[in-house]
Design a protein around this motif. Structure first.
Motif, PDB file in Angstrom:
ATOM      1  N   ASP A  24       0.880  -1.130  -0.291  1.00  0.00           N
ATOM      2  CA  ASP A  24       0.049  -0.094   0.041  1.00  0.00           C
ATOM      3  C   ASP A  24       0.819   1.351  -0.060  1.00  0.00           C
ATOM      4  OD1 ASP A  24      -2.023   1.696   0.181  1.00  0.00           O
ATOM      5  OD2 ASP A  24      -2.249   1.689   2.277  1.00  0.00           O
ATOM      6  N   VAL A  25       1.007   1.689  -0.986  1.00  0.00           N
ATOM      7  CA  VAL A  25       1.840   2.946  -1.390  1.00  0.00           C
ATOM      8  C   VAL A  25       1.097   4.056  -1.824  1.00  0.00           C
ATOM      9  CG1 VAL A  25       4.215   4.033  -2.409  1.00  0.00           C
ATOM     10  CG2 VAL A  25       3.832   1.354  -2.003  1.00  0.00           C
ATOM     11  N   PRO A  26       0.490   4.834  -0.892  1.00  0.00           N
ATOM     12  CA  PRO A  26      -0.519   5.779  -1.227  1.00  0.00           C
ATOM     13  C   PRO A  26       0.066   7.059  -1.715  1.00  0.00           C
ATOM     14  CG  PRO A  26      -0.113   5.891   0.982  1.00  0.00           C
ATOM     15  CD  PRO A  26       0.561   4.825   0.531  1.00  0.00           C
ATOM     16  N   TYR A  27       0.902   7.226  -2.480  1.00  0.00           N
ATOM     17  CA  TYR A  27       1.501   8.717  -3.121  1.00  0.00           C
ATOM     18  C   TYR A  27       2.083   8.595  -4.304  1.00  0.00           C
ATOM     19  CZ  TYR A  27       5.751   6.429  -1.231  1.00  0.00           C
ATOM     20  OH  TYR A  27       6.660   5.360  -0.808  1.00  0.00           O
ATOM     21  N   PHE A  30       2.574   5.883  -7.480  1.00  0.00           N
ATOM     22  CA  PHE A  30       2.123   4.557  -7.313  1.00  0.00           C
ATOM     23  C   PHE A  30       0.674   4.495  -7.334  1.00  0.00           C
ATOM     24  CE2 PHE A  30       6.174   4.601  -5.425  1.00  0.00           C
ATOM     25  CZ  PHE A  30       7.154   3.510  -6.132  1.00  0.00           C
ATOM     26  N   LYS A  31      -0.004   5.354  -6.921  1.00  0.00           N
ATOM     27  CA  LYS A  31      -1.280   5.635  -6.869  1.00  0.00           C
ATOM     28  C   LYS A  31      -1.792   7.090  -6.429  1.00  0.00           C
ATOM     29  CE  LYS A  31      -3.457   3.816  -3.003  1.00  0.00           C
ATOM     30  NZ  LYS A  31      -4.287   3.013  -2.215  1.00  0.00           N
ATOM     31  N   MET A  32      -2.528   7.442  -7.696  1.00  0.00           N
ATOM     32  CA  MET A  32      -3.047   8.775  -7.566  1.00  0.00           C
ATOM     33  C   MET A  32      -4.179   8.863  -8.326  1.00  0.00           C
ATOM     34  SD  MET A  32       0.034  10.369  -9.712  1.00  0.00           S
ATOM     35  CE  MET A  32       0.790   9.543 -10.972  1.00  0.00           C
ATOM     36  N   TYR A  33      -5.035   9.923  -8.072  1.00  0.00           N
ATOM     37  CA  TYR A  33      -6.182  10.316  -8.966  1.00  0.00           C
ATOM     38  C   TYR A  33      -6.045  11.161 -10.233  1.00  0.00           C
ATOM     39  CZ  TYR A  33      -8.728   8.443  -4.909  1.00  0.00           C
ATOM     40  OH  TYR A  33      -9.286   7.612  -3.843  1.00  0.00           O
ATOM     41  N   GLY A  43      -1.625   6.011 -12.341  1.00  0.00           N
ATOM     42  CA  GLY A  43      -0.432   5.560 -11.622  1.00  0.00           C
ATOM     43  C   GLY A  43       0.005   3.982 -11.816  1.00  0.00           C
ATOM     44  N   ILE A  44       1.105   3.763 -11.247  1.00  0.00           N
ATOM     45  CA  ILE A  44       1.791   2.346 -11.319  1.00  0.00           C
ATOM     46  C   ILE A  44       0.633   1.435 -10.740  1.00  0.00           C
ATOM     47  CG2 ILE A  44       3.576   0.781 -10.442  1.00  0.00           C
ATOM     48  CD1 ILE A  44       5.492   3.338 -10.614  1.00  0.00           C
ATOM     49  N   ALA A  45       0.092   1.793  -9.628  1.00  0.00           N
ATOM     50  CA  ALA A  45      -0.703   0.690  -8.889  1.00  0.00           C
ATOM     51  C   ALA A  45      -2.138   0.341  -9.737  1.00  0.00           C
ATOM     52  CB  ALA A  45      -1.181   1.245  -7.378  1.00  0.00           C
ATOM     53  N   SER A  46      -2.413   1.358 -10.317  1.00  0.00           N
ATOM     54  CA  SER A  46      -3.796   1.226 -11.193  1.00  0.00           C
ATOM     55  C   SER A  46      -3.281   0.247 -12.492  1.00  0.00           C
ATOM     56  CB  SER A  46      -4.614   2.390 -11.596  1.00  0.00           C
ATOM     57  OG  SER A  46      -3.658   3.218 -12.445  1.00  0.00           O
ATOM     58  N   ALA A  47      -2.145   0.444 -12.951  1.00  0.00           N
ATOM     59  CA  ALA A  47      -1.712  -0.114 -14.092  1.00  0.00           C
ATOM     60  C   ALA A  47      -1.560  -1.622 -14.009  1.00  0.00           C
ATOM     61  CB  ALA A  47      -0.604   0.408 -14.630  1.00  0.00           C
ATOM     62  N   GLY A  48      -0.885  -1.949 -12.743  1.00  0.00           N
ATOM     63  CA  GLY A  48      -0.975  -3.348 -12.281  1.00  0.00           C
ATOM     64  C   GLY A  48      -2.347  -4.210 -12.039  1.00  0.00           C
TER      65      GLY A  48
END
Length: 51
Positions: A24-27, A30-33, A43-48
Motif C-alpha cells: 500500500d503505497v498511497p502516493y 504509485f497511486k493517485m487520482y 499511476g503504477i498501482a492502477s496499471a498493475g
C-alpha cells in the motif's frame, strides 16, 4: 530463472510456483487520482490492477 536462488526458497513457495506480494503505497507515482477529487485512479498501482 536462477536455479541456485530458487533452491533457497522454502518448499511451500517452490511448490506453489509463485510469490504473492501486497503493498500500500498511497502516493504518486504509485497511486493517485487522474483529477483532484475524482474517482478514477492512475499511476503504477492502477496499471498493475488492469494487467
Amino acid at each position: 530463472m536462477d536455479a541456485a536462488l530458487q533452491a533457497k526458497l522454502p518448499a511451500k513457495i517452490r511448490d506453489a510456483g509463485f510469490v504473492r506480494v501486497a503493498t500500500d503505497v498511497p502516493y504518486p507515482p504509485f497511486k493517485m487520482y487522474a483529477t483532484a477529487g475524482g474517482g478514477k485512479m492512475t499511476g503504477i498501482a492502477s496499471a498493475g490492477r488492469e494487467a
